[in-house]
Design a protein around this motif. Structure first.
Motif, short mmCIF file in Angstrom:
data_model
loop_
_atom_site.label_atom_id
_atom_site.label_comp_id
_atom_site.label_asym_id
_atom_site.label_seq_id
_atom_site.Cartn_x
_atom_site.Cartn_y
_atom_site.Cartn_z
N ALA A 244 0.84 -1.21 0.00
CA ALA A 244 0.00 0.00 0.00
C ALA A 244 0.87 1.26 0.00
O ALA A 244 0.94 1.97 0.99
N TYR B 79 -5.11 8.81 7.58
CA TYR B 79 -4.55 7.53 7.17
C TYR B 79 -5.07 6.38 8.03
O TYR B 79 -5.41 5.30 7.53
N VAL C 174 -6.81 3.23 6.10
CA VAL C 174 -6.06 1.98 5.99
C VAL C 174 -6.84 0.82 6.61
O VAL C 174 -6.92 -0.28 6.06
N ILE D 173 6.05 2.03 10.94
CA ILE D 173 4.59 2.16 11.11
C ILE D 173 4.08 1.29 12.26
O ILE D 173 2.89 1.30 12.56
N1 GLU Z 1 1.06 4.08 2.73
C1 GLU Z 1 1.96 3.82 3.79
C2 GLU Z 1 3.37 4.19 3.35
O1 GLU Z 1 3.65 4.23 2.17
C3 GLU Z 1 1.96 2.37 4.23
C4 GLU Z 1 0.67 1.99 4.85
C5 GLU Z 1 0.61 0.57 5.34
O2 GLU Z 1 1.31 -0.30 4.81
O3 GLU Z 1 -0.21 0.34 6.22
O4 GLU Z 1 4.22 4.43 4.19
#
Ligand code: GLU
Length: 316
Positions: free
Chosen positions: A10, A186, A190, A208
């Motif tokens: 993502a 986000y 998500v 994350i």
């Molecule tokens: N979009 C997020 C990023 O590029 C990652 C989100 C996810 O993997 O939950 O850092």
């Protein structure tokens, strides 16, 4: 019978994907395919002006070039506002949202530091405004919307790094679910997207990890299952700095002129610990060899790997 794996990648294409993003995509893909599972791609272009179409297209092209395939057309978050709105309403109905009128400066002045390097913990300035106060302030300032956190500890059992937990009032604080410009945060997007797509395995960078308790909290409120989480080490350059999109760190435009897909797959797989030596490798071989036990836990310094990396860095 166990549920088949559905994995995903993502990316937020606010720049070209760099090798760290590609490593994440590769590990997510290998994990899902090794288990005979499905794999999905979601473009997290929620903040559309920061993620122009050309960068979304480039991300899709880079992943295809690498040999990654997905089983459904990619989702684009910029097209899913109405869906997020539905779930936002559900949180609103639970009475857990409140408007926040704080400016950036106020937030920083009043905040307690938290563990991560993200946003500071919100001190709750707007948590108990009266309806009259809200009506008064809303005339001059469009508020962000925050979600109240519970007075409890939320833990994630990460499959790679073990348990990570946050005592929500102290380590996290009420967090933004819709920004003052109307964009959904986000954390909400998500969770909704992964749940509606049937994703049950999330592989992503360990930067994350600290978002995960917030996401588990939202899953619970909305009645979604919690997927398994596998956070992975980040790639650093030879000086120990994390690769970042703004540094134009080795994107595929330059790399693909010098190296074949198999060279790059081999380099990534070797740097992550999947191959014992640095050599070209085909995707099928990596899928069959893949084992999380071999994937490193410490961040990966590009300079530690030999040969092609060094040449690549010298030449750009
Ligand atoms: N979009 C997020 C990023 O590029 C990652 C989100 C996810 O993997 O939950 O850092």
């Amino acid at each position: 019978m166990t549920t088949p794996v559905t994995g995903r990648f993502a990316p937020t294409p606010s720049g070209r994907l760099h090798l760290g993003n590609l490593l994440c995509a590769l590990l997510a893909y290998l994990s899902a395919r090794h288990a005979g599972g499905r794999f999905l791609l979601r473009i997290e272009d929620l903040d559309a002006p920061r993620c122009p179409k050309r960068l979304c297209d480039a991300a899709i092209q880079d992943l295809s070039w690498l040999g990654i395939t997905w089983d459904e057309p990619p989702l684009f978050q910029s097209e899913r506002g109405e869906i997020y709105q539905r779930y936002f309403r559900e949180l609103e109905r639970k009475g857990l949202l409140y408007p926040c009128f704080c400016t950036r400066a106020q937030l920083h002045a009043a905040s307690a530091p938290n563990r991560g390097d993200e946003n500071p913990v919100y001190a709750g300035i707007c948590a108990h405004l009266s309806p009259e106060d809200i009506a008064e302030r809303i005339r001059t300032r469009r508020p962000a919307i925050r979600l109240r956190v519970p007075d409890e500890t939320i833990a994630v059992q990460d499959c790679h790094y073990g348990q990570y937990s946050e005592y929500m009032p102290r380590d996290c604080g009420d967090f933004i679910i819709r920004r003052s410009d109307g964009l959904f945060g986000y954390q909400l997007a998500v969770v909704v997207d992964d749940a509606l797509s049937g994703v049950n395995e999330i592989v992503r960078g360990h930067d994350i990890l600290s978002s995960t308790p917030r996401q588990i909290y939202i899953q619970r409120l909305l009645g979604f299952d919690t997927p398994s989480y596998i956070h992975i080490p980040l790639l650093e350059d030879a000086d120990g700095r994390r690769l970042a999109k703004r540094n134009r760190d080795m994107d595929l435009t330059s790399l693909s002129k010098r190296f074949s897909r198999e060279d790059i797959l081999g380099m990534l797989a070797y740097s992550a610990g999947i191959l014992e030596e640095e050599r070209p490798a085909a995707m099928d071989e990596l899928i069959s060899r893949f084992d999380w036990k071999n994937v490193k836990k410490e961040d990966i310094r590009l300079g530690k790997t030999v040969g092609v990396w060094a040449a690549a860095q010298r030449n750009f």
